[in-house]
Structures are given as structure tokens and as C-alpha cells.
Scaffold this active site. Structure first.
Site, PDB file in Angstrom:
ATOM      1  N   ASN A   1     -10.440  -2.394  -6.318  1.00  0.00           N
ATOM      2  CA  ASN A   1      -9.603  -1.756  -7.099  1.00  0.00           C
ATOM      3  C   ASN A   1     -10.126  -1.271  -8.239  1.00  0.00           C
ATOM      4  O   ASN A   1      -9.880  -0.455  -8.918  1.00  0.00           O
ATOM      5  CB  ASN A   1      -8.043  -2.170  -6.932  1.00  0.00           C
ATOM      6  CG  ASN A   1      -7.364  -2.344  -5.787  1.00  0.00           C
ATOM      7  OD1 ASN A   1      -6.391  -3.005  -5.641  1.00  0.00           O
ATOM      8  ND2 ASN A   1      -7.640  -1.267  -4.890  1.00  0.00           N
TER       9      ASN A   1
ATOM     10  N   ASP B   1       0.728  -1.322  -0.145  1.00  0.00           N
ATOM     11  CA  ASP B   1      -0.058  -0.204  -0.044  1.00  0.00           C
ATOM     12  C   ASP B   1       0.778   1.181   0.037  1.00  0.00           C
ATOM     13  O   ASP B   1       1.991   1.137   0.602  1.00  0.00           O
ATOM     14  CB  ASP B   1      -1.054  -0.075   1.444  1.00  0.00           C
ATOM     15  CG  ASP B   1      -1.943   0.880   1.116  1.00  0.00           C
ATOM     16  OD1 ASP B   1      -2.190   1.436   0.159  1.00  0.00           O
ATOM     17  OD2 ASP B   1      -2.341   1.613   2.416  1.00  0.00           O
TER      18      ASP B   1
END
Length: 236
Positions: free
Chosen positions: A64, A16
Site C-alpha cells: 500500500n 477492501d
């Protein structure tokens, strides 16, 4: 020099911070994902030298797809590029590949690369890299439930036979030991639908470093923190 601590058998990482890394530098988000790809290579190679047996990385989640078409396309191109290189260098690196997630939504070309990587690396046992690609933990569990229900309907299984061990074999991670250590760089303090079934007794280490900047020294620090934990698995 301090003695290097033995790593856990299985380390999982939520990769991340790519977008924020790029924003801090005035770069497009795709540049952050490219830098994140280099960080993955760096850490995967380091894990191999440490003797880590399994490395699982969160590459692309079911959520996503909500990102811009440009960003999603860029991520998919990077994944395809990495897999093409991995297939080229497979004989040298001896890395086994597995993919967790629903690959049906990927392009036929990328799906074929994933399946080729799994097939051609199936005899390697030094280190296994599990890519969570179009992966969501709840989605994985629902797919496992549906698969078990189909087997019950077809007479291949019964409700009475269902145990945690049996159900684990219906998940994407079938045959893979649960991760002992889960690392999330970027400073965020959540698991984001990552391996909820498999991580019930994992040690979580959250680190305030963006993934493209994540270094072998950061991994060493996470492993050191893991060794400071008292793993009781519900016991006294």
C-alpha cells in the site's frame, strides 16, 4: 426469527473496497477510508457481541505504500485517531490489541500508539483484535526465517529442531490460533498476501459488497456459509 449460528473462534477480514466506494459517490479516496473505519467499528463491536475471540483485519499492506502520499497520510491519520480513541476507551471495551507487520516503517508517533495499545490491553482476554499494519505475508515469513536463522547462528536453535509448530512461534501471529474464516468484501477473488501461512485450512468467503457498506447481516451471511462447508483438513 432464525437461531443465530455460533461464530468461528477466529475471523479474519480483508477490508477492501474503500476507494471504489468513494469513487462511486464522487468523493476523495480518503472519504472511503473514513467510511471503512466506521465499518470496522461496527463489525468489531458486533463480533464482540457474537462472542468471536479473535478478529484479524488487513489494515495496511506492505504494497500500500505505492499509493499516493496524500492517501497514505490520510490512512495513517485515521489509524492514529482510532488508536487514540481506543486507548481512551480501553477500560470500557476490554479489547486486547496485537499488531502484525513491520512497524519500523511507521512514524514514531504511530508506532508508539501501537505499542501503548498492546501494552495497556495485554491483560484483557474477552476479544483480541489483530491489526495487520505494514503487513505482507511473504515479508512476515522472511522475517521469521531470518529470526530463526539468527537463533541457529547464536546456538539457541538447530535446523533439526525446526517444525511447523516451532516456526509458527517466529511469526507475528505467535500464540494466536489460525483463522477458521476469512472474509473478503468488494468482489475481488484473491488473498493479496494476507496470512498465507495461517490460512492454509481457512474457509474463504468472497462477497460482492464494498467494505464501507459491510453490515452485521453480511457477517451473519458469511458465518452461515462457513457452517455449510465440510471442513475435512485433508481427510476423507
Amino acid at each position: 426469527m432464525a437461531e443465530r449460528l455460533a461464530p468461528p473462534r477466529h475471523i479474519a477480514i480483508i477490508m477492501d473496497g474503500n476507494g471504489r466506494w468513494a469513487k462511486k459517490r464522487g468523493l476523495p479516496r480518503t472519504a472511503g477510508h473514513s467510511a471503512g473505519g466506521e465499518a470496522f467499528r461496527r463489525i468489531a463491536n458486533y463480533c464482540r457481541t457474537l462472542g468471536v475471540e479473535y478478529l484479524t483485519v488487513y489494515a495496511f499492506s506492505t504494497e500500500n505504500w505505492k499509493r499516493s502520499e496524500e492517501e497514505v497520510s490520510g490512512i495513517m491519520r485515521l489509524l492514529a485517531k482510532y488508536l487514540q480513541e481506543a486507548l481512551r476507551d480501553m477500560e470500557k471495551n476490554h479489547v486486547r490489541f496485537r499488531f502484525f507487520g513491520d512497524l519500523s516503517r511507521l512514524s514514531p508517533e504511530l508506532r508508539k500508539l501501537c505499542l501503548d495499545a498492546e501494552s495497556r490491553s495485554s491483560d484483557y482476554h474477552e476479544v483480541q483484535v489483530n491489526f495487520c499494519l505494514n503487513y505482507g505475508g511473504r515479508d512476515e515469513i522472511l522475517r521469521g526465517i531470518k529470526a530463526y536463522a539468527r537463533d541457529v547462528k547464536e546456538g539457541k536453535a538447530t535446523i533439526e529442531e525446526l517444525t511447523e509448530a516451532v516456526f509458527s512461534q517466529y511469526l507475528d501471529s505467535a500464540g494466536v490460533p489460525d483463522p477458521e474464516l476469512v472474509i473478503r468484501p468488494s468482489g475481488e477473488l484473491r488473498t493479496s498476501n494476507f496470512l498465507p501461512w495461517q490460512t492454509v485450512y481457512s474457509e474463504f468467503v468472497f462477497m460482492n459488497v464494498l467494505w464501507p457498506d459491510f453490515s452485521p447481516e453480511d457477517l451473519d451471511a458469511a458465518i452461515a456459509e462457513y457452517h455449510r462447508r465440510n471442513r475435512r483438513f485433508g481427510g476423507a
